[in-house]
Design an enzyme around this catalytic site. Structure first.
Site, PDB file in Angstrom:
ATOM      1  N   TYR A   6      12.784  -0.712  -3.184  1.00 56.38           N
ATOM      2  CA  TYR A   6      12.997  -1.263  -1.843  1.00 56.38           C
ATOM      3  C   TYR A   6      14.044  -2.374  -1.894  1.00 56.38           C
ATOM      4  O   TYR A   6      13.840  -3.398  -2.541  1.00 56.38           O
ATOM      5  CB  TYR A   6      11.664  -1.808  -1.307  1.00 56.38           C
ATOM      6  CG  TYR A   6      11.590  -1.901   0.210  1.00 56.38           C
ATOM      7  CD1 TYR A   6      12.714  -1.726   0.990  1.00 56.38           C
ATOM      8  CD2 TYR A   6      10.387  -2.165   0.848  1.00 56.38           C
ATOM      9  CE1 TYR A   6      12.649  -1.804   2.368  1.00 56.38           C
ATOM     10  CE2 TYR A   6      10.299  -2.246   2.232  1.00 56.38           C
ATOM     11  CZ  TYR A   6      11.440  -2.064   2.983  1.00 56.38           C
ATOM     12  OH  TYR A   6      11.374  -2.141   4.347  1.00 56.38           O
ATOM     13  N   TYR A  26      13.689  -8.225   1.589  1.00 53.83           N
ATOM     14  CA  TYR A  26      12.881  -8.232   0.373  1.00 53.83           C
ATOM     15  C   TYR A  26      13.785  -8.395  -0.853  1.00 53.83           C
ATOM     16  O   TYR A  26      15.013  -8.439  -0.740  1.00 53.83           O
ATOM     17  CB  TYR A  26      12.027  -6.967   0.316  1.00 53.83           C
ATOM     18  CG  TYR A  26      11.055  -6.885   1.478  1.00 53.83           C
ATOM     19  CD1 TYR A  26      10.287  -8.000   1.838  1.00 53.83           C
ATOM     20  CD2 TYR A  26      10.912  -5.726   2.238  1.00 53.83           C
ATOM     21  CE1 TYR A  26       9.394  -7.941   2.911  1.00 53.83           C
ATOM     22  CE2 TYR A  26      10.024  -5.661   3.304  1.00 53.83           C
ATOM     23  CZ  TYR A  26       9.262  -6.775   3.635  1.00 53.83           C
ATOM     24  OH  TYR A  26       8.398  -6.725   4.693  1.00 53.83           O
ATOM     25  N   ARG A  33      15.437   2.583  -0.666  1.00 52.47           N
ATOM     26  CA  ARG A  33      15.390   2.192   0.745  1.00 52.47           C
ATOM     27  C   ARG A  33      16.253   0.945   0.893  1.00 52.47           C
ATOM     28  O   ARG A  33      16.016  -0.068   0.221  1.00 52.47           O
ATOM     29  CB  ARG A  33      13.941   1.902   1.147  1.00 52.47           C
ATOM     30  CG  ARG A  33      13.785   1.809   2.637  1.00 52.47           C
ATOM     31  CD  ARG A  33      12.341   1.855   3.099  1.00 52.47           C
ATOM     32  NE  ARG A  33      12.278   2.588   4.345  1.00 52.47           N
ATOM     33  CZ  ARG A  33      11.365   2.373   5.274  1.00 52.47           C
ATOM     34  NH1 ARG A  33      10.415   1.490   5.098  1.00 52.47           N
ATOM     35  NH2 ARG A  33      11.383   3.078   6.395  1.00 52.47           N
ATOM     36  N   ASP A  66      15.293  -2.959  13.398  1.00 49.28           N
ATOM     37  CA  ASP A  66      14.936  -1.705  12.735  1.00 49.28           C
ATOM     38  C   ASP A  66      13.936  -0.925  13.571  1.00 49.28           C
ATOM     39  O   ASP A  66      14.016   0.293  13.683  1.00 49.28           O
ATOM     40  CB  ASP A  66      14.335  -2.006  11.362  1.00 49.28           C
ATOM     41  CG  ASP A  66      14.181  -0.753  10.545  1.00 49.28           C
ATOM     42  OD1 ASP A  66      15.195  -0.070  10.350  1.00 49.28           O
ATOM     43  OD2 ASP A  66      13.054  -0.444  10.125  1.00 49.28           O
ATOM     44  N   ALA A  93       8.622   6.871  11.970  1.00 47.69           N
ATOM     45  CA  ALA A  93       7.390   6.103  11.802  1.00 47.69           C
ATOM     46  C   ALA A  93       6.640   6.229  13.120  1.00 47.69           C
ATOM     47  O   ALA A  93       5.645   6.949  13.230  1.00 47.69           O
ATOM     48  CB  ALA A  93       7.703   4.667  11.457  1.00 47.69           C
ATOM     49  N   CYS A 103       1.973  -0.674  17.945  1.00 50.52           N
ATOM     50  CA  CYS A 103       1.658  -0.323  16.537  1.00 50.52           C
ATOM     51  C   CYS A 103       2.089  -1.447  15.601  1.00 50.52           C
ATOM     52  O   CYS A 103       1.372  -1.793  14.662  1.00 50.52           O
ATOM     53  CB  CYS A 103       2.330   0.997  16.166  1.00 50.52           C
ATOM     54  SG  CYS A 103       4.059   1.104  16.656  1.00 50.52           S
ATOM     55  N   CYS A 139      -2.204   2.603  18.732  1.00 54.32           N
ATOM     56  CA  CYS A 139      -1.058   3.168  19.452  1.00 54.32           C
ATOM     57  C   CYS A 139      -1.418   3.369  20.912  1.00 54.32           C
ATOM     58  O   CYS A 139      -2.510   3.839  21.236  1.00 54.32           O
ATOM     59  CB  CYS A 139      -0.670   4.496  18.806  1.00 54.32           C
ATOM     60  SG  CYS A 139       0.519   5.463  19.745  1.00 54.32           S
TER      61      CYS A 139
HETATM   62 FE1  SF4 Z   1       3.992   2.454  18.547  1.00 57.68          FE
HETATM   63 FE2  SF4 Z   1       2.537   4.234  19.845  1.00 57.68          FE
HETATM   64 FE3  SF4 Z   1       3.902   2.394  21.242  1.00 57.68          FE
HETATM   65 FE4  SF4 Z   1       5.166   4.364  19.977  1.00 57.68          FE
HETATM   66  S1  SF4 Z   1       3.738   4.557  21.684  1.00 57.68           S
HETATM   67  S2  SF4 Z   1       5.718   2.218  19.919  1.00 57.68           S
HETATM   68  S3  SF4 Z   1       3.912   4.635  18.160  1.00 57.68           S
HETATM   69  S4  SF4 Z   1       2.221   2.033  19.841  1.00 57.68           S
END
Ligand code: SF4
Ligand code: ADP
Length: 692
Positions: free
Chosen positions: A173, A178, A226, A268, A322, A352, A364
């Site tokens: 990484y 970092y 990364r 990011d 992600a 998230c 989420c």
């Molecule tokens: Fe994160 Fe879910 Fe919101 Fe997308 S919808 S930004 S995955 S909490």
């Protein structure tokens, strides 16, 4: 499958291993650690089941000198940590995906609060000291040659443990502040030895990490680098188009895979309010022209056509995700089966990320099942059978009512949703009209579209239901999802809601939602502290009003530091010439004068405004619920088994809370065990008390 999407299902070779397709769940924080290994394994395994060809961990610390506590992080510090990762690898392999591990040394950006080891750095320069995770008073030590050798040895030891756990891809990484990244950037690397100075010297530490990892595990595992390229891309270099070009060229074929990204969490992992899908492209678009190794990158991709375009245009070989994989773990499978219109698209709200900042497993807004795969046994695409032939009535079609209705219908119940408004969506109908919030409409649109396809669902608009209506309609299970209302409450210096401001021209977001346009100049007074006060201020300013935004907090939209939005909230307000007053209480409004005072010093201030919008205390709209539950005899006569309140009507919160509440209601119908959860515990092979 749409033939245009076929390219996404081609295998990609990564060193000695092969990804079965181009869908790559890049490393991302999950808030899951060695403390909850079964929760983590089920969470990662679900992504593999949903078709992601590679499923990665979040950051896995290689040594106690990389200790992010109290933020949650995973470890491979000694052999004791192998078994919990093996659980995840098994769960990922079960579905034919590759498992990747993001080995990580945080350098100066970890505070080592538990290990109490002085953080490591090339030159003693601290990292981003204002960020919630990095703030601390321990300044980093300058690494000597033995420290460099130690870190490389720890990386190798962790890579060998990772291989033992079953990982197929092992990371180095060098991003996001970092340790590896700190060597690359001249601002952090002032060294005069062979690890500092020229670009070749600044890349030496990262090169040595990659080479040592390859020597250790490269025959069996792919070795990925990364790297963050945002700052480097902006820097001039005499021999290359930029410093980023120089670094990538120098290391071009050293790793088996390039995982390229931006430099800080807010850029990011940009929120949709401020960043478009694919926003990384201008920073990372050159990498494939410099290396023959495969490249993976992200960009909140939810559209298969955008993914195909990234591959066809030679930007990426593997489509990284992600958030898109959190919002819909089955995104690849839906594309493979030609069901792309059933993808539950990420809305870019960054709840998230906030879960990680909160130190808890990921949550989420779009996907209530995330993190609950093991604790509650929730699968995002399959549902327990109905426990009766009860008919379900849901009063209110906001996020909570729509989610409750969809899950109950998917279980097989007959569902009716009635809303008094002329369209479903509840609070979303107003809020998605505000600046930057359009993508949040996906919460409504995904659910409404799915409900409209189902034969066991009736949807009624312009149907305000009373207790009498509900008693007569012939349903057995009732969910009251009637939302919440904004009050005109003020706030005291002790942060206690205090009286209400009932003067003329004082409004709430509900007034604005019903079409009121507050006459300018306007004061937006926000002690809700999330997004709404800020976006209302932006909206009024965009409509031409002179706007002052005041808050008792230290920043505008203070809680948005949790969602990576805060820097951009301040930028947006600045661009719209909104006057921002922090640490400010509103105490009165008379004769067009808003009386303000500093929350700490009581220093008074005055503002001449023609209206005030208070975004503060929100309380449930629960009158209908209270009336119904007070009529237990009538409920019995009408054969109504249960009346429950869900979403904001139960406890006013963010949309994520409403969706979760609706989901839990529907899973719990005829199955009250679904309200509790299993408690995970660490796997420990050796007795406690082992020295590290
Ligand atoms: Fe994160 Fe879910 Fe919101 Fe997308 S919808 S930004 S995955 S909490
Ligand atoms: P949540 O976030 O909990 O889903 P919302 O405020 O977004 O809550 O949605 C609540 C919905 O309930 C709104 O669409 C509103 O029109 C509807 N509603 C409120 N009272 C009634 C009622 N008595 N009958 C039908 N619909 C109602």
């Amino acid at each position: 499958m749409n033939p245009n999407h076929k390219i996404l299902f081609e295998p990609v070779k990564i060193g000695p291993v092969t990804a079965p397709n181009r869908f790559y769940q890049v490393p991302h924080a999950s808030g899951m650690t060695e403390a909850n290994p079964r929760v983590r394994a089920a969470f990662r395994g679900m992504k593999a089941e949903g078709g992601w060809g590679v499923v990665s961990t979040g950051a896995v610390s290689i040594h106690p000198s990389s200790d992010d506590s109290p933020l949650p992080f995973a470890r491979l510090w000694d052999d004791n940590d192998i078994a919990s990762h093996a659980l995840s690898c098994d769960a990922i392999h079960e579905h034919g995906a590759l498992a990747a591990v993001e080995l990580w040394h945080g350098g100066a950006s970890v505070m080592n609060r538990t290990s109490r080891i002085a953080p490591y750095s090339p030159s003693g320069i601290p990292w981003a000291a204002t960020h919630v995770g990095f703030m601390g008073q321990q300044r980093p030590k300058i690494m000597d040659k033995d420290d460099i050798k130690d870190v490389i040895a720890w990386q190798v030891a962790a890579a060998l443990r990772a291989q033992q756990a079953g990982f197929d891809i092992v990371y180095i990484y060098a991003g996001m502040g970092y340790l590896g990244y700190e060597y690359l950037l001249e601002e952090y690397n002032h060294r005069t030895d062979e690890y500092g100075g020229s670009v070749t010297n600044r890349t030496r530490f990262v090169r040595e990490l990659i080479e040592a990892t390859k020597d250790a595990v490269g025959d069996k595992c792919g070795v990925a680098l990364r790297i963050s390229l945002e700052e480097l891309r902006g820097k001039r270099n005499d021999n290359f188009a930029s410093e980023a070009h120089a670094v990538v060229s120098l290391l071009a074929d050293v790793p088996d895979l390039w995982d390229v990204k931006m430099d800080s969490s807010p850029t990011d992992c940009g929120a949709s309010r401020f960043r478009e899908e694919g926003a990384h492209e201008p920073t990372i678009d050159f990498v494939k022209s410099v290396t023959d190794k495969p490249v993976v990158g992200v960009g909140r991709f939810t559209s298969p056509d955008t993914m195909v375009s990234q591959v066809k245009r030679g930007i990426l070989d593997l489509v990284g995700a992600a958030r898109a994989s959190i919002a819909d773990p089955f995104l690849p499978e839906k594309i493979r089966t030609g069901d792309a219109d059933r993808i539950r698209e990420c809305i870019g709200c960054n709840i998230c990320i906030a879960s990680w900042h909160d130190g808890v497993p990921v949550r989420c807004t779009q996907n209530a099942t995330i993190g609950e795969e093991w604790r509650k046994g929730w699968h995002p695409e399959s549902f327990n059978k109905p426990g009766s032939d009860d008919r379900i009535l849901i009063v209110g079609g906001g996020p909570s009512g729509l989610e409750a209705g969809l899950v109950a219908a998917r279980r097989g119940y007959h569902v009716t949703i009635a809303d008094k408004a002329s369209s479903m969506g509840g609070r979303l109908n107003f809020e998605t009209s505000l600046p930057g919030l359009n993508a949040w409409g996906r919460v409504r649109d995904y659910r409404l579209y799915a409900l409209q396809q189902m034969g066991n669902v009736d949807l009624f608009l312009e149907s305000e239901l009373t207790a009498e209506d509900i008693l007569e309609l012939g349903h057995q299970q009732i969910a009251i999802a009637t939302g919440a209302y904004w009050t005109k409450s003020l706030y005291s210096a002790l942060e206690i809601p205090l009286g209400t401001l009932d003067s003329p021209n004082v409004f709430t977001p509900d007034d604005l939602a019903s079409g009121v346009v507050p006459p300018g100049p306007v004061l937006v007074y926000d002690f809700d502290n999330y997004y709404l006060g800020g976006v209302i201020a932006e909206s009024l300013a965009q409509q031409g009003s002179k706007v002052c935004y005041a808050t008792p907090a230290g920043h505008a939209s203070a809680w948005t530091i949790m969602t990576n939005e805060q820097p951009f909230v301040h930028q947006a307000m600045h661009e719209l010439s909104i006057d921002v007053k922090t640490q400010t209480l509103l105490t009165a409004y008379e004769n067009g004068l808003a009386q303000l005072e500093n929350i700490f010093t009581n220093a008074p201030d005055q503002l001449k405004v023609n209206s005030i919008v208070i975004v503060g205390l929100r309380l449930p709209n629960d009158a209908l619920y209270q009336t119904l539950v007070s009529r237990s005899d009538d409920l019995q006569k009408s054969d109504i088994a249960a009346v429950q309140r869900i979403g904001d009507c139960s406890a006013a919160g963010a949309i994520v809370h409403a969706v979760y509440s609706g989901h839990e209601f529907a899973r719990s119908l005829d199955n009250s065990e679904q309200k509790s959860y299993l408690r995970d515990i660490p796997i420990q092979l050796n007795p406690p008390g082992l020295a590290i």
